[in-house]
Scaffold this active site. Structure first.
Site, PDB file in Angstrom:
ATOM      1  N   ASP A  13      -4.704  16.924  -6.685  1.00 41.54           N
ATOM      2  CA  ASP A  13      -3.651  16.926  -5.673  1.00 41.54           C
ATOM      3  C   ASP A  13      -2.723  18.130  -5.830  1.00 41.54           C
ATOM      4  O   ASP A  13      -2.522  18.625  -6.936  1.00 41.54           O
ATOM      5  CB  ASP A  13      -2.858  15.613  -5.780  1.00 41.54           C
ATOM      6  CG  ASP A  13      -2.046  15.334  -4.524  1.00 41.54           C
ATOM      7  OD1 ASP A  13      -2.373  15.896  -3.463  1.00 41.54           O
ATOM      8  OD2 ASP A  13      -1.079  14.547  -4.604  1.00 41.54           O
ATOM      9  N   GLY A  14      -2.172  18.566  -4.705  1.00 42.99           N
ATOM     10  CA  GLY A  14      -1.145  19.620  -4.737  1.00 42.99           C
ATOM     11  C   GLY A  14      -1.592  20.942  -4.120  1.00 42.99           C
ATOM     12  O   GLY A  14      -0.835  21.921  -4.176  1.00 42.99           O
ATOM     13  N   ASN A  74      -7.747  10.548   4.344  1.00 42.55           N
ATOM     14  CA  ASN A  74      -7.536  11.962   4.664  1.00 42.55           C
ATOM     15  C   ASN A  74      -7.996  12.334   6.087  1.00 42.55           C
ATOM     16  O   ASN A  74      -7.652  13.401   6.598  1.00 42.55           O
ATOM     17  CB  ASN A  74      -8.208  12.875   3.636  1.00 42.55           C
ATOM     18  CG  ASN A  74      -7.500  12.925   2.294  1.00 42.55           C
ATOM     19  OD1 ASN A  74      -8.117  13.089   1.244  1.00 42.55           O
ATOM     20  ND2 ASN A  74      -6.180  12.792   2.304  1.00 42.55           N
TER      21      ASN A  74
HETATM   22  C1  IPE Z   1      -5.412  11.905  -2.785  1.00 42.78           C
HETATM   23  O1  IPE Z   1      -4.472  12.858  -2.425  1.00 42.78           O
HETATM   24  C2  IPE Z   1      -6.742  12.235  -2.197  1.00 42.78           C
HETATM   25  C3  IPE Z   1      -7.416  13.397  -2.773  1.00 42.78           C
HETATM   26  C4  IPE Z   1      -6.986  14.139  -3.744  1.00 42.78           C
HETATM   27  C5  IPE Z   1      -8.695  13.694  -2.174  1.00 42.78           C
HETATM   28  P1  IPE Z   1      -3.545  12.671  -1.154  1.00 42.78           P
HETATM   29  O2  IPE Z   1      -2.671  13.861  -1.102  1.00 42.78           O
HETATM   30  O3  IPE Z   1      -4.345  12.369   0.052  1.00 42.78           O
HETATM   31  O4  IPE Z   1      -2.717  11.360  -1.550  1.00 42.78           O
HETATM   32  P2  IPE Z   1      -1.351  10.811  -0.977  1.00 42.78           P
HETATM   33  O5  IPE Z   1      -1.443  10.814   0.506  1.00 42.78           O
HETATM   34  O6  IPE Z   1      -0.258  11.729  -1.450  1.00 42.78           O
HETATM   35  O7  IPE Z   1      -1.203   9.452  -1.563  1.00 42.78           O
HETATM   36  C1  IPE Z   2      -5.284  17.574  -2.404  1.00 45.89           C
HETATM   37  O1  IPE Z   2      -4.250  18.425  -2.081  1.00 45.89           O
HETATM   38  C2  IPE Z   2      -6.556  17.926  -1.692  1.00 45.89           C
HETATM   39  C3  IPE Z   2      -7.013  16.936  -0.721  1.00 45.89           C
HETATM   40  C4  IPE Z   2      -6.447  15.800  -0.438  1.00 45.89           C
HETATM   41  C5  IPE Z   2      -8.211  17.291   0.014  1.00 45.89           C
HETATM   42  P1  IPE Z   2      -3.289  18.105  -0.865  1.00 45.89           P
HETATM   43  O2  IPE Z   2      -3.849  18.712   0.366  1.00 45.89           O
HETATM   44  O3  IPE Z   2      -3.017  16.655  -0.777  1.00 45.89           O
HETATM   45  O4  IPE Z   2      -1.989  18.887  -1.300  1.00 45.89           O
HETATM   46  P2  IPE Z   2      -0.492  18.401  -1.157  1.00 45.89           P
HETATM   47  O5  IPE Z   2      -0.391  17.061  -1.828  1.00 45.89           O
HETATM   48  O6  IPE Z   2      -0.215  18.304   0.306  1.00 45.89           O
HETATM   49  O7  IPE Z   2       0.302  19.449  -1.838  1.00 45.89           O
HETATM   50 MG    MG Z   3      -1.614  15.437  -1.603  1.00 43.94          MG
END
Ligand code: IPE
Ligand code: IPE
Ligand code: MG
Length: 242
Positions: A23-24, A71
């Site tokens: 994440d991030g 997602n």
């Molecule tokens: C979790 O991250 C899903 C993946 C890393 C694929 P998200 O960014 O979707 O999670 P939430 O929405 O912050 O809970």
């Molecule tokens: C995780 O990073 C990747 C996926 C969920 C595919 P994010 O896209 O959730 O990144 P943040 O949480 O918005 O920074």
């Molecule tokens: Mg995220």
């Protein structure tokens, strides 16, 4: 009776199964005034580094959360770009010539583009005989969806007389989940600062050690992995005992 596990000190031990909530990426890109998808591209670089390192360390199983069932609720352009990235990156996610890594995918493939799901099947078959780390990618994966699909398959077997209600055990359920044959997660690592599971491996995380770090996924590297493994190796797992 639930399965009996031994009380384990993890001192000096590596997890058999490590799972990552990557994440991030979006925040990493935003900090650089770049589009979120740039963060996803950079995230793939971290993913490749971590797969290689986990394989060098001979950790038998590593699971990576790449796309959750939730997602799909992201803007269409981001979803399209993520799917394109999976398709494109699968061809050199690992060095298929030199690395002894087996690929596996979990999640509901029926909603994915046919070309992508065929490619996933191809790499699974191509690497099935490999004896090193199994790198498992969760794409269109939801822990609840995994359980729901497992229950659907169980109920068909019950209806058709292949199973009796008393046959349903924890072990049978584990074997019918997407992760069938893969041991439960020992260590879950979530980057990006959030302290939640976000519908990842709900059943398989029952007794996992949890590690949360603020590092954004594109910044996660071998030394960050080392910190997570060090934290794991200082824990004592009791599994309900004293
Ligand atoms: C979790 O991250 C899903 C993946 C890393 C694929 P998200 O960014 O979707 O999670 P939430 O929405 O912050 O809970
Ligand atoms: C995780 O990073 C990747 C996926 C969920 C595919 P994010 O896209 O959730 O990144 P943040 O949480 O918005 O920074
Ligand atoms: Mg995220």
């Amino acid at each position: 009776m639930p399965e009996k596990r031994d009380l384990v000190s993890t001192e000096g031990a590596l997890p058999k199964h490590i799972a990552f909530i990557m994440d991030g990426n979006g925040r990493w890109a935003k900090k650089r005034l770049m589009p979120r998808t740039y963060g996803h591209r950079e995230g793939v670089k971290s993913l490749k580094k971590i797969i290689s390192r986990v394989s060098e360390l001979n950790i038998p199983y590593a699971t990576f959360y790449a796309f959750s069932t939730e997602n799909w609720n992201r803007p269409e352009e981001e979803v399209t770009e993520l799917m394109r990235l999976f398709d494109e990156q699968l061809d050199d996610l690992v060095n298929y010539q030199s690395e002894n890594i087996r690929l596996r995918f979990i999640g509901d493939r029926s909603a994915l583009d046919k070309k992508l799901s065929e490619k996933m099947g191809y790499y699974e078959r191509e690497t099935a005989g490999r004896t090193g780390t199994t790198a498992c990618f969760a794409i269109n994966y939801g822990g609840r969806d995994d359980i729901a699909r497992c229950l659907r398959s169980l109920s068909l077997q019950l209806r058709d007389g292949f199973l009796r209600p008393e046959d349903i055990s924890e072990g049978l359920i584990s074997s019918l989940l997407d992760t069938g044959g893969i041991p439960d997660v020992d260590l879950l690592v979530r980057t990006g600062g959030e302290k939640r599971i976000s519908n990842f491996l709900l059943w398989q995380l029952a007794y996992s050690e949890l590690y949360f770090c603020d590092c954004l996924w594109p910044d996660f590297d071998e030394s960050e992995l080392e910190l997570a493994l060090e934290s794991y190796s200082g824990r004592q797992r009791r599994f309900g005992r004293v």
